[in-house]
Structure formats: C-alpha cells, structure tokens
Scaffold this motif. Structure first.
Motif, PDB file in Angstrom:
ATOM      1  N   LEU A 213      42.423  -3.659  -4.017  1.00 22.47           N
ATOM      2  CA  LEU A 213      42.482  -4.944  -4.714  1.00 22.47           C
ATOM      3  C   LEU A 213      41.765  -4.876  -6.057  1.00 22.47           C
ATOM      4  O   LEU A 213      42.200  -5.495  -7.040  1.00 22.47           O
ATOM      5  CB  LEU A 213      41.881  -6.046  -3.835  1.00 22.47           C
ATOM      6  CG  LEU A 213      42.720  -6.435  -2.617  1.00 22.47           C
ATOM      7  CD1 LEU A 213      41.913  -7.296  -1.659  1.00 22.47           C
ATOM      8  CD2 LEU A 213      43.990  -7.157  -3.050  1.00 22.47           C
TER       9      LEU A 213
ATOM     10  N   ASP B 233      43.577  -5.303  -9.910  1.00 22.06           N
ATOM     11  CA  ASP B 233      43.134  -6.533 -10.576  1.00 22.06           C
ATOM     12  C   ASP B 233      43.644  -6.553 -12.021  1.00 22.06           C
ATOM     13  O   ASP B 233      43.540  -5.559 -12.754  1.00 22.06           O
ATOM     14  CB  ASP B 233      41.610  -6.597 -10.558  1.00 22.06           C
ATOM     15  CG  ASP B 233      41.078  -7.915 -11.090  1.00 22.06           C
ATOM     16  OD1 ASP B 233      41.742  -8.956 -10.860  1.00 22.06           O
ATOM     17  OD2 ASP B 233      40.009  -7.911 -11.720  1.00 22.06           O
TER      18      ASP B 233
ATOM     19  N   TYR C 183      50.941  -6.069  -6.258  1.00 22.98           N
ATOM     20  CA  TYR C 183      50.597  -6.496  -4.891  1.00 22.98           C
ATOM     21  C   TYR C 183      51.416  -5.756  -3.835  1.00 22.98           C
ATOM     22  O   TYR C 183      51.018  -5.672  -2.670  1.00 22.98           O
ATOM     23  CB  TYR C 183      50.832  -7.994  -4.732  1.00 22.98           C
ATOM     24  CG  TYR C 183      49.649  -8.877  -5.104  1.00 22.98           C
ATOM     25  CD1 TYR C 183      48.379  -8.646  -4.582  1.00 22.98           C
ATOM     26  CD2 TYR C 183      49.823  -9.973  -5.949  1.00 22.98           C
ATOM     27  CE1 TYR C 183      47.310  -9.465  -4.910  1.00 22.98           C
ATOM     28  CE2 TYR C 183      48.754 -10.800  -6.289  1.00 22.98           C
ATOM     29  CZ  TYR C 183      47.498 -10.544  -5.773  1.00 22.98           C
ATOM     30  OH  TYR C 183      46.445 -11.354  -6.090  1.00 22.98           O
TER      31      TYR C 183
ATOM     32  N   LEU D  42      50.022  -3.293  -1.343  1.00 23.40           N
ATOM     33  CA  LEU D  42      49.267  -3.716  -0.161  1.00 23.40           C
ATOM     34  C   LEU D  42      50.076  -3.593   1.124  1.00 23.40           C
ATOM     35  O   LEU D  42      49.514  -3.729   2.216  1.00 23.40           O
ATOM     36  CB  LEU D  42      48.799  -5.173  -0.309  1.00 23.40           C
ATOM     37  CG  LEU D  42      47.935  -5.526  -1.518  1.00 23.40           C
ATOM     38  CD1 LEU D  42      47.512  -6.987  -1.443  1.00 23.40           C
ATOM     39  CD2 LEU D  42      46.709  -4.615  -1.605  1.00 23.40           C
TER      40      LEU D  42
ATOM     41  N   GLY E 233      42.587 -10.053  -8.453  1.00 26.32           N
ATOM     42  CA  GLY E 233      42.064  -9.255  -7.359  1.00 26.32           C
ATOM     43  C   GLY E 233      40.852  -9.869  -6.686  1.00 26.32           C
ATOM     44  O   GLY E 233      40.673  -9.771  -5.468  1.00 26.32           O
TER      45      GLY E 233
ATOM     46  N   GLU F 150      40.668 -10.691  -2.803  1.00 27.54           N
ATOM     47  CA  GLU F 150      39.625 -10.048  -2.007  1.00 27.54           C
ATOM     48  C   GLU F 150      38.901 -11.075  -1.132  1.00 27.54           C
ATOM     49  O   GLU F 150      38.609 -10.820   0.047  1.00 27.54           O
ATOM     50  CB  GLU F 150      38.635  -9.355  -2.948  1.00 27.54           C
ATOM     51  CG  GLU F 150      37.636  -8.468  -2.261  1.00 27.54           C
ATOM     52  CD  GLU F 150      36.745  -7.750  -3.266  1.00 27.54           C
ATOM     53  OE1 GLU F 150      35.553  -7.541  -2.940  1.00 27.54           O
ATOM     54  OE2 GLU F 150      37.237  -7.394  -4.367  1.00 27.54           O
TER      55      GLU F 150
END
Length: 581
Positions: A18, A22, A29, A32, A158, A162
């Motif tokens: 993350l 950022d 994304y 992820l 980010g 987080e």
C-alpha cells in the motif's frame, strides 16, 4: 502492471504494498488481488474496482475453524450453520455500519477525496442461506465485504487504504470469534430457527398447510417496514379458535399450540381492516424462517406455497390456461397462450398454472389483488351473459378439483362474496385481528340461501404439462453487453428487459433478486430444448445444496441470498424473451 503472487502475502507485505502504490494511478490497486495472511485470518481481495466511481471492490475474510472456535453442536447440521451464519451476519453488518470509514469530501470536484466506505449486505427479518457470511462443516467462516478503495481524484490514497485494511478490518474480525459472542443469544437464535424448520416439517404429517402459533405478533411496522409493530401501538397477539387449535412438538421448545389450517379449501373472511390480509401475509411469509423477536417465528406454511395475483401487462409464454380461459377472440390459442401484455384474468390464470407446474401444493389468493372475473361469476351474471359469450371459467369451478385431482390446497381472502361458501372446507372469520372458525355457520347460510350458480367448465382439469425452454431463450434481452441490475427486489433489469416483479410477492430480500438474475445466466448454459423448466431448476437446487451459491458466478460476492425455486421460475416466466418449445 498487475503484480501476480504465487502464494499469500503477509499483513506486513500488504502494508508495504500500500505504501508502494501510494499516489499512483488508481489501477495500481489491482496489485492487491489475492490472499494476505494475518495472524488469525486471511484477507482475500477477490475483485478490484476499475475506478473510484465503479461498484466497490470485493474482499473475503476467512477465519479457520480452529481460530473461530465455535462449539461442534452449533455446526452439526447445515441448518444450524445457516442459522449461525445469519446471526453473525446481523452482528457483523451492525459493527461494519458503526466502524466503516468514508472519506468522501464535500467537494464535487473529481480531484477531491472519495471512497473508503466498507459495507456488508445486511439481512431483513428472514433467515436465509447467504454469501455475506457462510460457515463450513469444519467451522471455517467466510465473511464478505465491499470496500470503496479510497482515491484522490484518480490516484491511490495508500494511507487511508492502510487504515481500512490493516486497522479497521482486523478490529471487525474480532467480532466473529466465538470468544466475543454472547453464547446464550447465539444458542437461542440457532435453536429457534431449528424449531421453525421442524414445525414446518410437521405440517404434512398432521394434514395441515399452515400453522400460526398462539401469541404470534402478525402486524408489521408499516407496509414498507417488515419489522413487528411496536408494543406501544398495542398490537393484538394471535390466539387460535378452539375448533382449529392443534399442538405440535418441536425438538427444542417442545409443545407449541396454535391454529392449524387443514389441507383443502380455506376462506379467510371478515370486515374491512380486521386482519384478513395481515393473516394471509403472515401465512405467505411462513415459507421462510424468521429472526428471534420477529413475532412470526412460529408461523409456518407448506414450503411449496405460492401467492398469486392479477398482473396486468406481464409477459406470458406458451402457457396452457384452457382450464380457466378458452375460446379467445380472433382464434387466439389458450393452450399455448402467449402475450407481452396480459390482462388481469389471463395473467392470474397463467400464474396459477405456472405455480402448479413447478410443484406448488398450496395457492394463496386475496380478492383485493385478484381479477374479479377469474374468481367468480354469480347466477345473475350467468343468466345475462351466457357461457357461450364468456371465455373465462372462474377458479370457483375448479378449485375443488385442484385439491381432489392435483392435491393443491387453497387459502383465499374473501370479504365481498359468499359464493365460495359451498366449496370451502374451512372458513375463518377475522374480527379485530382475532380468528373464529365459522365453517358450520357458512355452510348453514349456503344451504339456506343457495347461490343457484351453474357450474361451468370441464369436469376434469388439464394436465398442466411441463414447459421446455429453447436454447434461443433470452437472446433478445442481450444486445451487446450482458448487464444485470437490481433497482429493488421487485424491479430488475435483465439485459434490455425490465422485469416488474410486483406479482412475485414472496421474494423476501433484494439479495434474492440478485441471486435470481445470476442464476438465470447460469441456467442459460443448460437449456438444451429437451430439459423442462422444473428439471433445470431442480438441477440448480441440487447444485446449491452440494456446492453453495457461489457456483452461479465467477465473482465471489457477498450479496446473494438463496431464493426458492418458485420465485426463480416465476421470474423466468416473466421474461419476454423466453422461448418455449
């Protein structure tokens, strides 16, 4: 470029990831996707939204049974696991609503902060098999949430992501462990659901089609709010008349007393605003188990019960309505009746036939939502308009045959006519929300004041033969992208087809409607022109039993709730692009 991981990352690696993405473009994304291992659970990113304005990203939280630590007795049957999952869904969705983060700015600028909302599909009053939370035989819990991954303009934030994934989510997960629960409330919920199912199973052995427990609270908070009426509004609690009171035994609560409605033809009569429709609505909801405190926990109904009504404008495809309607104008067939704009009478006749084709053994009717001419024709009208001039043969002529030949019972609300007194087996009169058995009085009135109505129609019912969908079905509904959407539980979009489902009254929740649409897409792959609709739906039901609801979609979302096969079939039958052999 999307990062592909061969194995699960750690929570520390997720934090690093993350921070790495950022301020990068929102597409970052996608890195992820996959599983991230926390100390006591896994967080799986199933789907990442394409941009900040797209439907939210989907995440699964997986807690091994050895970490969740629920007692084996709560996991011993599928019903108990479903009830436990329902309890946890209600608890978890409540905490999600309280702890969810939303960083939407007040600015309407595209460059403002947006996203952050964390949600779980929240249930209504019904205990249903769902994908929001489900539990395996080994006690493994899978919980699914949606997260609007935060953005500034179209860039990753980010820091906020987080906070959500590494702070908020782990705090929420603690509410799913058995050590965090009130064990007494869980047991009460699970055992109550088990008793409701057992009570419903008792009906057939006692030749009943419905049971309403004494002390039940039937009125709802409002027409749009399914919660029970508040105690300060002084609702009347249900009490069975002596003639219809029965005692049924369930495994946990023991003996439950209440009103048993026998198989056959039952009328619910009474003055306006005295609870006739309230009773019928409670009966039609009795096909589902309820949450503790609903007031209708011990109102159960034959699981095949279907409420039908007039639906002006609905689509009908090749339904044999000749038992009820024949000799249509312009030589239109009533054995393969087809229209995109049915009348009240033809729509109700078609719905009745379709329900029986799918296996309903209990039909529910309310005169307020029925076409009058499909219910009855009195002697005066028969004399003025002869049968040769009238294509409609009202249900009153065949309602007894439905029971004697097909084993199909009927419960009907009737407040404006006594025509059905002669054919009714049981007559219940509602007065100030309390029932009285007035069968003998109704029969006496029918004998003293005969209707002199002439029975019309054939002495035997039609076959109600199965209908076979063709592989070409639904093609006209899709011109380009195959888009499905649910505006609310009774307004669906199936490609280019708008589905108005006001007549499908027993869809309990929006997540059932969403599941129905995806199930139809799944069934398209099995329509071969030889397998009838009932066989197709039974096949899917068996797959759901063995493999769960996820089989109908590649995307593992948490917004499906299992529908009955009747509402699935009723939706299919209302799609104008359905084609029948």
């Amino acid at each position: 470029m999307e990062v592909v991981r061969d194995s699960a990352g750690t929570s520390a690696q997720l934090r690093s990831e993350l921070r790495r993405i950022d301020n990068k473009g929102y597409g970052a994304y996608k890195d992820l996707k996959g599983a991230w291992q926390f100390p006591n659970f896994s967080l799986v990113c199933e789907h990442v939204q394409s941009d900040p304005y797209a439907p939210p990203s989907q995440f699964s939280i997986i807690i091994p049974g050895k970490e969740a630590k629920y007692p084996k007795e709560l996991l011993s049957t599928k019903l108990r696991r479903t009830a436990l999952a329902d309890y946890l869904t209600r608890l978890f969705s409540k905490h999600v609503a309280e702890k969810g983060i939303n960083i939407n700015s007040n600015s309407s600028s595209w460059s403002g902060n947006k996203g952050g909302a964390l949600n779980m599909s929240a249930p209504d009053q019904y205990v249903l098999e769902r994908t929001s939370i489900f539990i395996g035989e080994d006690g493994k819990i899978t919980a699914r949430v949606t997260i609007e991954l935060p953005a500034r303009g179209r860039s990753v934030i980010g820091e906020f992501a987080e906070t959500i994934l590494l702070d908020t989510v782990p705090k929420l997960v603690t509410f799913l462990y058995y050590s965090s629960q009130n064990s007494g409330l869980i047991e009460k919920h699970v055992l109550c659901v088990e008793d409701q199912d057992a009570l419903r199973d008792e009906l057939k052995a006692h030749q009943l089609v419905a049971f309403i427990g004494n002390g039940s609270l039937l009125p709802r908070l409002s027409g749009s709010d399914n919660r029970p009426m508040r105690k300060e509004d002084q609702p009347v609690l249900f009490q069975s008349p002596p003639e219809l009171q029965v005692e049924l035994r369930v495994p946990n609560k023991g003996i439950i007393k209440g009103m048993g409605i026998p198989c056959g033809i039952t009328l619910i009569v009474g003055g306006g605003f005295n609870g006739k429709t309230t009773l019928l609505e409670a009966i039609q909801s009795g096909v589902y188990n309820k949450v503790v405190g609903d007031g209708r926990e011990y109102v159960v109904t034959d699981p095949t019960a279907v409420k039908i009504r007039a639906e002006d404008g609905r689509s009908v495809t090749k339904v044999d309505i000749s038992t009820f309607i024949n000799n249509l104008p312009n030589g239109k067939s009533s054995t393969t009746f087809t229209t995109e704009d049915a009348s009240g009478s033809t729509s109700q006749a078609a719905s009745l036939v379709e329900a029986i084709q799918i296996g309903s053994e209990l039909i529910l009717l309310d005169e307020d939502t029925s076409a009058t001419n499909i219910l009855m024709r009195d002697r005066r009208m028969q004399m003025l308009v002869g049968k040769k001039e009238e294509p409609i043969t009202p249900i009153i002529n065949s309602i007894d045959l439905l029971f004697t030949e097909k084993g199909v019972s009927t419960i009907m609300v009737m407040g404006g006519s006594g025509e059905y007194f002669e054919v009714a087996d049981t007559v219940i009169k509602m007065h100030e929300y309390l029932p009285a058995c007035v069968t003998e009085e109704a029969k006496r009135i029918a004998e003293e004041f005969p209707s002199h109505r002439t029975r019309e129609g054939e002495p035997k019912l039609g076959m109600f033969a199965p209908r076979v969908p063709l592989p070409s079905s639904f093609r006209k509904s899709f011109q380009g992208k195959e888009k499905l959407s649910v505006k609310h539980k009774q307004l669906l979009y199936f490609g280019t087809s708008e589905l108005q489902l006001a007549g499908v009254e027993q869809i309990a929740e929006e997540d059932q409607s969403r599941c129905i649409l995806q199930a139809i897409m799944f069934l398209r792959n099995y329509i071969d022109g030889n397998t009838d609709l009932l066989q197709l739906i039974n096949m899917l039901d068996s797959e759901w039993d063995s493999q769960g609801l996820d089989i109908i979609s590649d995307r593992k979302g948490g917004n499906f709730a299992r529908p009955r096969k009747f509402e699935l079939a009723m939706t299919i039958n209302r799609i104008s692009s359905l084609e029948i052999k």
